[in-house]
Design a protein around this motif. Structure first.
Motif, PDB file in Angstrom:
ATOM      1  N   UNK A  45       0.826  -1.129  -0.020  1.00 50.75           N
ATOM      2  CA  UNK A  45       0.214   0.082  -0.084  1.00 50.75           C
ATOM      3  C   UNK A  45       0.693   1.271   0.001  1.00 50.75           C
ATOM      4  N   UNK A  46       1.185   1.463  -1.274  1.00 51.47           N
ATOM      5  CA  UNK A  46       2.287   2.811  -1.325  1.00 51.47           C
ATOM      6  C   UNK A  46       1.360   4.078  -1.657  1.00 51.47           C
ATOM      7  N   UNK A  47       2.071   5.021  -1.293  1.00 59.71           N
ATOM      8  CA  UNK A  47       1.326   6.405  -1.513  1.00 59.71           C
ATOM      9  C   UNK A  47       2.077   7.240  -2.722  1.00 59.71           C
ATOM     10  N   UNK A  48       1.314   7.858  -3.543  1.00 64.61           N
ATOM     11  CA  UNK A  48       1.451   8.710  -4.764  1.00 64.61           C
ATOM     12  C   UNK A  48       2.208  10.095  -3.906  1.00 64.61           C
ATOM     13  N   UNK A  49       2.939  10.612  -4.845  1.00 58.19           N
ATOM     14  CA  UNK A  49       3.475  11.958  -4.370  1.00 58.19           C
ATOM     15  C   UNK A  49       2.098  12.715  -4.259  1.00 58.19           C
ATOM     16  N   UNK A  50       1.932  13.761  -2.967  1.00 50.88           N
ATOM     17  CA  UNK A  50       0.858  14.566  -2.906  1.00 50.88           C
ATOM     18  C   UNK A  50       1.414  15.930  -3.294  1.00 50.88           C
ATOM     19  N   UNK A  51       0.068  16.566  -4.226  1.00 55.55           N
ATOM     20  CA  UNK A  51       0.286  17.867  -4.742  1.00 55.55           C
ATOM     21  C   UNK A  51      -1.015  18.425  -4.348  1.00 55.55           C
ATOM     22  N   UNK A  52      -1.065  19.829  -4.550  1.00 53.50           N
ATOM     23  CA  UNK A  52      -1.998  20.705  -4.407  1.00 53.50           C
ATOM     24  C   UNK A  52      -3.408  20.554  -5.112  1.00 53.50           C
ATOM     25  N   UNK A  53      -4.572  20.783  -4.780  1.00 52.93           N
ATOM     26  CA  UNK A  53      -5.793  20.816  -5.839  1.00 52.93           C
ATOM     27  C   UNK A  53      -6.614  22.065  -5.343  1.00 52.93           C
ATOM     28  N   UNK A  54      -7.493  22.431  -6.211  1.00 46.40           N
ATOM     29  CA  UNK A  54      -8.161  23.439  -5.991  1.00 46.40           C
ATOM     30  C   UNK A  54      -9.055  23.088  -4.803  1.00 46.40           C
ATOM     31  N   UNK A  55      -8.686  23.957  -3.556  1.00 50.09           N
ATOM     32  CA  UNK A  55      -9.255  24.013  -2.409  1.00 50.09           C
ATOM     33  C   UNK A  55      -8.406  23.189  -1.236  1.00 50.09           C
TER      34      UNK A  55
END
Length: 248
Positions: A45-55
C-alpha cells in the motif's frame, strides 16, 4: 467461473469461481500464482506524491492519502475485520454521516469486496499479498466540491482449509467533501462507490459478503460457465473490474 451481483446504491461486485492450488511441495502458498511477486501486507500500500488541488494544499492531500491507506489496512488486512468481523476501526476513520450509512449495510452482508470478512475458523496460511495503486483528483460530487481518492488494488488471501488462494480486486472511491458550509458530521472521509470481484471463492459464502476458498465441489457454481480469461488475468490490478458470472 464468475458471477455478477449488484450492491444497491453503494456499488457493485462480481465473483469468479476458478481457483488456484498451492504447489504440493512448496511452503509458499502463492508460488504457483502471480501473487508470488506481490508485496506482503501493508508493504503493498504505497502512496503517490501529494500535490495541491483546488481547495486543498499539498499537506491536506497528503493527510487524505494517509487516511485512505489506514482505511485500506482496516478493511483488507486488520485481523479485527478479517477474523472478528469488527467494522469499528474502519468506521472510526469515516465522517459520522458516512459511518452511519456503512455500518448497517456492513451488518447485513454488504461491501463484500470492500470490507473483507473471512469464514469463522478458516485461518490464513500466510500474510495477504497486495498489488495496486492510489490516485486522486478534485471532482464535483453530487454538486459538492470534493477530493476523490481512488484505490485500485488486488488482494490475494491464502487459506488452509480447503487450501487455495482467493483473489479480490476492488476499486473504491474515498471521498473528501470540501467547503466551509459543511456541517460537522459531514466533514471527513466517505466510503463512496465501490466495485470489485472475487476469484477462486466459495459461491454461497460470497452471497453473504464472506470470503472463503472454493470447496472441492461447489453446488452454487454454474456448471455451464466457461471462464473467458486466463486465471492470471484476475491478479492484474490494471484489468477492468467488470467480469461475467460463474455462480448460480
Amino acid at each position: 467461473m464468475a458471477a455478477a451481483l449488484i450492491l444497491a446504491v453503494v456499488g457493485s461486485l462480481w465473483i469468479t469461481r476458478s481457483g488456484w492450488s498451492p504447489l504440493v511441495f512448496s511452503t509458499n502458498p502463492y508460488e504457483s500464482t502471480p501473487a508470488e511477486n506481490f508485496p506482503a501486507g501493508e508493504a503493498g500500500l504505497t502512496l503517490p506524491l501529494a500535490g495541491p488541488v483546488d481547495g486543498m494544499t499539498a499537506d491536506q492531500v497528503a493527510d487524505a492519502l494517509a487516511r485512505v491507506r489506514q482505511a485500506l489496512v482496516a478493511s483488507y488486512l486488520d485481523p479485527r475485520m478479517l477474523v472478528d468481523h469488527d467494522s469499528g476501526p474502519l468506521l472510526n476513520l469515516l465522517a459520522p454521516d458516512s459511518a452511519s450509512t456503512v455500518g448497517p449495510r456492513f451488518d447485513t452482508g454488504g461491501y463484500g469486496t470492500a470490507l473483507i470478512r473471512l469464514t469463522p475458523g478458516n485461518s490464513l496460511v500466510a500474510e495477504p499479498r497486495v498489488s495496486g495503486q492510489l490516485s486522486y483528483q478534485r471532482v464535483d460530487w453530487n454538486g459538492i466540491p470534493a477530493l476523490d481518492v481512488t484505490s485500485n488494488y488486488v488482494f490475494a488471501y491464502a487459506f488452509t482449509k480447503p487450501s487455495g488462494v482467493v483473489v479480490i480486486h476492488s476499486e473504491t472511491h474515498w471521498m473528501f467533501p470540501l467547503g466551509a458550509s459543511l456541517r460537522p458530521s459531514s466533514r471527513g472521509m466517505y466510503l463512496g462507490r465501490t466495485t470489485g470481484y472475487w476469484h477462486g471463492m466459495d459461491c454461497a459464502a460470497s452471497t453473504k459478503g464472506i470470503t472463503a476458498p472454493a470447496p472441492p465441489v461447489d453446488h452454487d457454481a454454474d456448471p455451464r460457465y466457461h471462464d473467458p480469461e486466463p486465471l492470471d488475468a484476475y491478479f492484474d490490478p490494471n484489468r477492468p473490474v467488470g467480469i461475467t458470472s460463474g455462480c448460480r
